[in-house]
Design an enzyme around this catalytic site. Sequence first.
Site, PDB file in Angstrom:
ATOM      1  N   LEU A 199      82.151 -45.133 -13.230  1.00  0.00           N
ATOM      2  CA  LEU A 199      83.073 -44.706 -12.169  1.00  0.00           C
ATOM      3  C   LEU A 199      82.546 -43.458 -11.465  1.00  0.00           C
ATOM      4  O   LEU A 199      81.695 -42.751 -12.005  1.00  0.00           O
ATOM      5  CB  LEU A 199      84.434 -44.429 -12.819  1.00  0.00           C
ATOM      6  N   PRO A 200      83.095 -43.163 -10.244  1.00  0.00           N
ATOM      7  CA  PRO A 200      82.528 -42.058  -9.469  1.00  0.00           C
ATOM      8  C   PRO A 200      82.627 -40.681 -10.148  1.00  0.00           C
ATOM      9  O   PRO A 200      81.619 -39.971 -10.245  1.00  0.00           O
ATOM     10  CB  PRO A 200      83.348 -42.073  -8.170  1.00  0.00           C
ATOM     11  N   THR A 245      78.894 -40.096 -14.478  1.00  0.00           N
ATOM     12  CA  THR A 245      78.494 -38.690 -14.637  1.00  0.00           C
ATOM     13  C   THR A 245      79.724 -37.832 -14.407  1.00  0.00           C
ATOM     14  O   THR A 245      80.261 -37.806 -13.293  1.00  0.00           O
ATOM     15  CB  THR A 245      77.417 -38.313 -13.598  1.00  0.00           C
ATOM     16  N   LYS A 267      72.734 -34.650 -18.831  1.00  0.00           N
ATOM     17  CA  LYS A 267      72.729 -35.194 -17.468  1.00  0.00           C
ATOM     18  C   LYS A 267      72.911 -34.089 -16.421  1.00  0.00           C
ATOM     19  O   LYS A 267      72.185 -34.057 -15.418  1.00  0.00           O
ATOM     20  CB  LYS A 267      73.859 -36.237 -17.367  1.00  0.00           C
ATOM     21  N   LYS A 322      78.386 -33.332  -6.080  1.00  0.00           N
ATOM     22  CA  LYS A 322      79.299 -33.407  -7.229  1.00  0.00           C
ATOM     23  C   LYS A 322      78.602 -32.938  -8.509  1.00  0.00           C
ATOM     24  O   LYS A 322      79.122 -32.115  -9.254  1.00  0.00           O
ATOM     25  CB  LYS A 322      79.782 -34.857  -7.412  1.00  0.00           C
TER      26      LYS A 322
HETATM   27  P1  NAD Z   1      79.920 -46.104  -6.456  1.00  0.00           P
HETATM   28  O1  NAD Z   1      80.906 -45.286  -5.697  1.00  0.00           O
HETATM   29  O2  NAD Z   1      78.959 -46.977  -5.751  1.00  0.00           O
HETATM   30  O3  NAD Z   1      80.720 -47.040  -7.516  1.00  0.00           O
HETATM   31  C1  NAD Z   1      81.884 -46.666  -8.189  1.00  0.00           C
HETATM   32  C2  NAD Z   1      82.758 -47.901  -8.355  1.00  0.00           C
HETATM   33  O4  NAD Z   1      83.943 -47.534  -9.085  1.00  0.00           O
HETATM   34  C3  NAD Z   1      83.230 -48.487  -7.017  1.00  0.00           C
HETATM   35  O5  NAD Z   1      83.006 -49.876  -7.002  1.00  0.00           O
HETATM   36  C4  NAD Z   1      84.724 -48.153  -6.984  1.00  0.00           C
HETATM   37  O6  NAD Z   1      85.485 -49.093  -6.275  1.00  0.00           O
HETATM   38  C5  NAD Z   1      85.050 -48.161  -8.462  1.00  0.00           C
HETATM   39  N1  NAD Z   1      86.267 -47.418  -8.797  1.00  0.00           N
HETATM   40  C6  NAD Z   1      86.673 -46.216  -8.330  1.00  0.00           C
HETATM   41  N2  NAD Z   1      87.842 -45.866  -8.899  1.00  0.00           N
HETATM   42  C7  NAD Z   1      88.180 -46.872  -9.736  1.00  0.00           C
HETATM   43  C8  NAD Z   1      89.269 -47.103 -10.603  1.00  0.00           C
HETATM   44  N3  NAD Z   1      90.273 -46.228 -10.728  1.00  0.00           N
HETATM   45  N4  NAD Z   1      89.286 -48.248 -11.310  1.00  0.00           N
HETATM   46  C9  NAD Z   1      88.284 -49.159 -11.201  1.00  0.00           C
HETATM   47  N5  NAD Z   1      87.207 -48.991 -10.390  1.00  0.00           N
HETATM   48  C10 NAD Z   1      87.169 -47.864  -9.678  1.00  0.00           C
HETATM   49  O7  NAD Z   1      79.160 -45.065  -7.402  1.00  0.00           O
HETATM   50  P2  NAD Z   1      77.767 -45.294  -8.169  1.00  0.00           P
HETATM   51  O8  NAD Z   1      76.643 -44.912  -7.285  1.00  0.00           O
HETATM   52  O9  NAD Z   1      77.780 -46.649  -8.805  1.00  0.00           O
HETATM   53  O10 NAD Z   1      77.868 -44.169  -9.289  1.00  0.00           O
HETATM   54  C11 NAD Z   1      78.708 -44.308 -10.438  1.00  0.00           C
HETATM   55  C12 NAD Z   1      78.461 -43.122 -11.367  1.00  0.00           C
HETATM   56  O11 NAD Z   1      77.090 -43.103 -11.744  1.00  0.00           O
HETATM   57  C13 NAD Z   1      78.755 -41.752 -10.721  1.00  0.00           C
HETATM   58  O12 NAD Z   1      79.346 -40.923 -11.688  1.00  0.00           O
HETATM   59  C14 NAD Z   1      77.379 -41.251 -10.330  1.00  0.00           C
HETATM   60  O13 NAD Z   1      77.314 -39.822 -10.320  1.00  0.00           O
HETATM   61  C15 NAD Z   1      76.521 -41.838 -11.438  1.00  0.00           C
HETATM   62  N6  NAD Z   1      75.095 -42.064 -11.084  1.00  0.00           N
HETATM   63  C16 NAD Z   1      74.758 -42.620  -9.876  1.00  0.00           C
HETATM   64  C17 NAD Z   1      73.411 -42.831  -9.578  1.00  0.00           C
HETATM   65  C18 NAD Z   1      72.981 -43.428  -8.245  1.00  0.00           C
HETATM   66  O14 NAD Z   1      71.785 -43.392  -7.960  1.00  0.00           O
HETATM   67  N7  NAD Z   1      73.889 -43.997  -7.456  1.00  0.00           N
HETATM   68  C19 NAD Z   1      72.427 -42.490 -10.506  1.00  0.00           C
HETATM   69  C20 NAD Z   1      72.813 -41.986 -11.755  1.00  0.00           C
HETATM   70  C21 NAD Z   1      74.170 -41.785 -12.030  1.00  0.00           C
END
Ligand code: NAD
Length: 298
Positions: free
Chosen positions: A68-69, A99, A174, A249
């Site tokens: 999740l975000p 994260t 992280k 963030k």
């Molecule tokens: P994203 O925003 O693409 O995906 C998050 C998903 O969670 C979305 O599909 C959203 O609809 C869903 N969501 C939000 N609230 C929700 C809820 N209450 N119930 C169910 N689903 C819900 O984000 P991402 O890029 O996939 O990143 C996810 C996590 O991974 C973050 O914490 C980010 O910091 C971490 N991260 C991202 C990357 C990257 O390169 N994108 C790399 C490493 C870590």
Amino acid sequence: MKIGFIGLGNMGAPMARNLLKAGHELTVFDVVQSNVDALVAHGAGKAKAATTPAAILKEGVEVIVTMLPAAQHVKSVYLGNDGILSGNVDGVILIDSSTIDPMSAREVAKAAAAKKALMLDAPVSGGTGGAEAGTLTFMVGGEEGLYAQMQSLLQAMGKNIVYCGAAGNGQVAKVANNMLLGISMIGTAEAMALGVSLGMDAKVLAGIINTSSGRCWSSDTYNPYPGVLENVPASRGYTGGFGSDLMLKDLGLATEAAKLAKQPVPLGSLAQQVYQTFSLQGNGGLDFSAIIKLFTKK
Ligand code: NAD
């Protein structure tokens, strides 16, 4: 195994697809229905949809992975009215790969333990490319025996599965890593912009840096200057990849945790302010390597 997966975004969707590829059966949930539909269609009978986080438990899952975000979403998915911990989680293994700050991770782990669930924090690095390829690094906090038990499952989505210590320590690793990444990306952007403005060809300059002492991941694998590397966000208008607001963030998580620990992080704080400025200018949706726009002419 029967696995629940919540959060099918840029990272979660490819991670869930890799679990399917490894032969697991999934029950998935996301607040965006089209993300759920796409994954269920991809699963071809091996993936089904749930209507709330708690409803996943009715499918008899042994493990639930969340991606999740931010902390507020993690708390709502675990601790909310229809959250995972509102159901019978006795003996269920919960793995949060989002994260978030270490303090929130520890709070959720404590609430899970009170309901007899077993929990690991397992944030990842490696980006969307690593998520697609199944080569993520997992930084795992929690009970060591549980980490050992979950290693092979995590290997379906990652390559390096590293034990970091007690609950929350995966998040500690992280935030430290991502603070350094934010700092190194700004430094790489500054150096590339300086060299080009003084007359160097960007590719030649990157080649020198990458065989010299300035080399780092931001310069050799994710160079922010357009056209230096193929298949990176800089060469496709800074789309996809890791959003600047997500980097902002993570820098906020690092500086907040540093404040609580009374630990100085001068460059981390500066990097946080630089990304805050960038976000204020309307660039939060661009990949974080777009920070070079602060140092180059339009
Ligand atoms: P994203 O925003 O693409 O995906 C998050 C998903 O969670 C979305 O599909 C959203 O609809 C869903 N969501 C939000 N609230 C929700 C809820 N209450 N119930 C169910 N689903 C819900 O984000 P991402 O890029 O996939 O990143 C996810 C996590 O991974 C973050 O914490 C980010 O910091 C971490 N991260 C991202 C990357 C990257 O390169 N994108 C790399 C490493 C870590």
